[in-house]
Write an enzyme that holds these catalytic residues in place. Structure first.
Site, short mmCIF file in Angstrom:
data_model
loop_
_atom_site.label_atom_id
_atom_site.label_comp_id
_atom_site.label_asym_id
_atom_site.label_seq_id
_atom_site.Cartn_x
_atom_site.Cartn_y
_atom_site.Cartn_z
N GLU A 264 76.41 42.98 -6.97
CA GLU A 264 76.35 43.60 -8.31
C GLU A 264 77.27 44.82 -8.37
O GLU A 264 76.97 45.81 -9.02
CB GLU A 264 74.90 44.00 -8.61
CG GLU A 264 74.27 43.40 -9.84
CD GLU A 264 74.97 42.26 -10.52
OE1 GLU A 264 74.66 41.11 -10.20
OE2 GLU A 264 75.84 42.50 -11.36
C1 LIG Z 1 74.78 37.04 -0.93
C2 LIG Z 1 75.70 37.28 -2.10
C3 LIG Z 1 75.32 36.89 -3.38
C4 LIG Z 1 76.16 37.10 -4.47
N1 LIG Z 1 75.80 36.64 -5.73
C5 LIG Z 1 76.71 36.69 -6.74
C6 LIG Z 1 76.45 36.05 -8.00
O1 LIG Z 1 75.40 35.45 -8.20
N2 LIG Z 1 77.40 36.11 -8.97
C7 LIG Z 1 78.58 36.76 -8.77
O2 LIG Z 1 79.41 36.78 -9.67
N3 LIG Z 1 78.85 37.39 -7.60
C8 LIG Z 1 77.96 37.35 -6.58
N4 LIG Z 1 78.25 37.93 -5.37
C9 LIG Z 1 79.55 38.63 -5.23
C10 LIG Z 1 79.36 40.12 -5.07
O3 LIG Z 1 79.01 40.72 -6.30
C11 LIG Z 1 80.66 40.70 -4.46
O4 LIG Z 1 80.76 40.21 -3.15
C12 LIG Z 1 80.65 42.21 -4.47
O5 LIG Z 1 80.72 42.72 -5.79
C13 LIG Z 1 81.81 42.81 -3.66
O6 LIG Z 1 83.02 42.25 -4.03
P1 LIG Z 1 83.96 41.65 -2.89
O7 LIG Z 1 83.12 40.76 -2.03
O8 LIG Z 1 85.13 41.07 -3.58
O9 LIG Z 1 84.36 42.89 -2.00
P2 LIG Z 1 85.72 43.69 -2.06
O10 LIG Z 1 86.04 44.01 -3.50
O11 LIG Z 1 86.74 42.97 -1.26
O12 LIG Z 1 85.32 45.05 -1.33
C14 LIG Z 1 85.48 45.31 0.07
C15 LIG Z 1 85.31 46.79 0.30
O13 LIG Z 1 86.35 47.52 -0.36
C16 LIG Z 1 85.80 48.44 -1.28
N5 LIG Z 1 86.64 48.47 -2.46
C17 LIG Z 1 87.11 47.42 -3.18
N6 LIG Z 1 87.85 47.84 -4.21
C18 LIG Z 1 87.84 49.18 -4.17
C19 LIG Z 1 88.44 50.20 -4.97
N7 LIG Z 1 89.17 49.92 -6.05
N8 LIG Z 1 88.23 51.49 -4.62
C20 LIG Z 1 87.47 51.80 -3.55
N9 LIG Z 1 86.90 50.88 -2.75
C21 LIG Z 1 87.06 49.59 -3.06
C22 LIG Z 1 84.39 47.94 -1.58
O14 LIG Z 1 83.52 48.98 -2.01
C23 LIG Z 1 83.99 47.34 -0.25
O15 LIG Z 1 83.49 48.34 0.59
C24 LIG Z 1 77.41 37.75 -4.27
C25 LIG Z 1 77.79 38.16 -2.97
C26 LIG Z 1 76.96 37.92 -1.90
C27 LIG Z 1 77.42 38.31 -0.51
#
Ligand SMILES: Cc1cc2nc3c(=O)[nH]c(=O)nc-3n(C[C@H](O)[C@H](O)[C@H](O)COP(=O)(O)OP(=O)(O)OC[C@H]3O[C@@H](n4cnc5c(N)ncnc54)[C@H](O)[C@@H]3O)c2cc1C
Length: 424
Positions: A264
């Site tokens: 989220e």
């Molecule tokens: C078990 C699980 C269930 C999920 N369920 C859903 C769902 O039902 N629907 C859905 O749509 N999504 C879902 N997700 C997706 C989830 O919302 C994302 O994984 C989450 O928002 C993080 O995005 P990312 O994985 O792309 O991480 P990334 O964006 O790659 O982030 C990696 C790291 O970099 C940091 N970071 C990234 N961008 C920036 C920035 N601009 N400035 C500073 N720091 C930054 C982040 O804080 C994090 O620490 C789910 C994920 C999991 C693991």
């Protein structure tokens, strides 16, 4: 962002693409599943301004409400995770056999805005997950601390091993869990009530509650889940070696909790939302209103005095730390947003800690008033006051500790080059 939607000319769209990480994307616990899917229409503007929101059912629904044909959406894989094993996290494929039928929600290209309606309540719900899992872990730890005998009671007469709950450090762990859980629960409820009031009231009052809800949502999501990880880890600690053994069941809470600061929108993103979008509203006016409410509670605590006087002093110090942080952010962050964003996560910790202290103090004031009115629920009400005193003594002083990280800006972080980070 690469998922495509093609208009069919009859008000429906065909959706093509793949989505990963979809919680409960496939299951058989309900007759139908309705997916909310972001996709891009032909010729849409680049970036997030060009995405639209669609509703895509797993089964089409007939005119009479009965279920029709299966739509072209399939689960192609399920993730293997460190926790929440009862929640299937799916890779969904749309349109492998001619296109999944979708229906537009809201207006074309306005999908992100439409989705945020869902995301704000989802963020509060994830904050509530932080409260709920923490409380389950606390209950287990409390039971275990009364059963497990180890070590003698300091200053006690008995030479027999005592239940570990008599040891000061175990009590400290239990109190730190309980006092934060109660503060988190109050914050989440207040945040949800602010949304209800913004809808139920009208005019300026409705607007004030809407602003409050907007300010508090990243704190409810970010702070309650960060603290939730700390609390579930503390619960494992209360169990000692048995905490690391699956059979005790407490490790599951720690593993389940770990996702909440990630999904989220990661807590890093919540912190940037707080500093970059929420704090600047009315040039800090919404934040000023929030701090004014906390200061009013400080006055109330001082008026009661006695054991609550110390809570007032600690809460006032917390407010002062937030004000120092706010002044620094406005002075340096407006000209160079990177300066403010670099300290966003400690800022969220600071504001969460102080806001939690506010709720803890308000619970104590309410308990004090009930006791003064002659309530016989003494144990329960005294516990609220002990919570607030513990929070003020052990947890609120952390507020000042966050401050240097907020006001350091980005210079030090910039100095940590990639090469430097890689060198050992
Ligand atoms: C078990 C699980 C269930 C999920 N369920 C859903 C769902 O039902 N629907 C859905 O749509 N999504 C879902 N997700 C997706 C989830 O919302 C994302 O994984 C989450 O928002 C993080 O995005 P990312 O994985 O792309 O991480 P990334 O964006 O790659 O982030 C990696 C790291 O970099 C940091 N970071 C990234 N961008 C920036 C920035 N601009 N400035 C500073 N720091 C930054 C982040 O804080 C994090 O620490 C789910 C994920 C999991 C693991």
């Amino acid at each position: 962002m690469r998922t495509k939607a093609e208009p069919q000319g009859d008000g429906t769209y065909k959706i093509f693409g793949q989505k990963i990480f979809i919680s409960f994307g496939e299951h058989d616990m309900a007759d139908n599943i309705v997916h909310l899917v972001l996709a891009r229409l032909p010729g849409a503007p680049a970036g997030t301004r060009g995405i639209s929101l669609f509703l895509v059912p797993k089964f089409m629904v007939n005119e009479d409400g009965s279920l029709g044909e299966r739509n072209d959406v399939t689960c192609v894989s399920i993730e293997h995770k460190m926790g929440i094993h009862a929640s299937p996290t799916c890779v969904l494929s749309y349109g492998d056999n001619g296109g999944a039928i979708g229906f537009l929600v809201g207006e074309e290209h306005q999908g992100l805005r439409a989705m945020f309606t869902m995301m704000n309540s989802a963020r509060i719900a994830v904050g509530v997950q932080g409260v709920a899992i923490s409380d389950a872990a606390y209950q287990k730890a409390l039971d275990y601390a009364q059963e497990r005998r180890q070590g003698r009671e300091i200053g006690g007469a008995s030479h027999e091993p005592a239940p570990i709950i008599v040891h000061p450090d175990v009590r400290r762990m239990l109190l730190s869990m309980r006092s934060q859980i109660e503060a988190m629960r109050a914050l989440a409820l207040y945040n949800a009530a602010a949304i209800d009031l913004s809808r139920a009231l009208e005019g300026d009052e409705a607007e004030q509650w809407r602003e409050t809800a907007e300010l508090l949502t990243p704190i409810t999501k970010g702070w309650c889940t960060d603290v939730g990880v700390e609390i579930t880890s503390t619960a494992v600690q209360v169990f000692g070696g048995m905490g690391f053994i699956e059979e005790s069941g407490v490790a599951q809470h720690f593993r389940d909790m770990r996702i909440a600061p990630i999904y989220e929108g990661t807590n890093g993103i919540q912190a940037m939302d707080l500093v970059g979008r929420k704090l600047p509203v009315r040039m800090g006016g919404v934040m000023g209103d929030h701090l004014a409410k906390i200061k009013a509670t400080v006055d109330e605590l001082n008026a009661v005095g006695g054991e609550l006087g110390a809570v007032a002093a600690s809460l006032a110090d917390g407010v002062a730390a937030v004000e120092t942080a706010n002044a620094w952010i406005f002075e340096h962050g407006l000209a160079d947003p990177k300066q403010a964003i670099a300290g966003a996560t400690p800022y969220l910790g600071l504001l969460g800690t102080v806001t939690g202290g506010w709720f803890s103090a308000r619970l104590a004031l309410a308990a004090h008033a009930e006791l003064a009115a002659g309530s016989d629920d003494v144990e329960y009400l005294r516990a609220k006051i002990v919570n607030a005193r513990f929070y003020a003594t052990h947890l609120l002083p952390r507020a000042a500790g966050y401050l240097p990280g907020v006001t350091a800006g980005s210079a030090l972080l910039d100095e940590a080059t990639v090469e430097g980070l890689a060198s050992v």
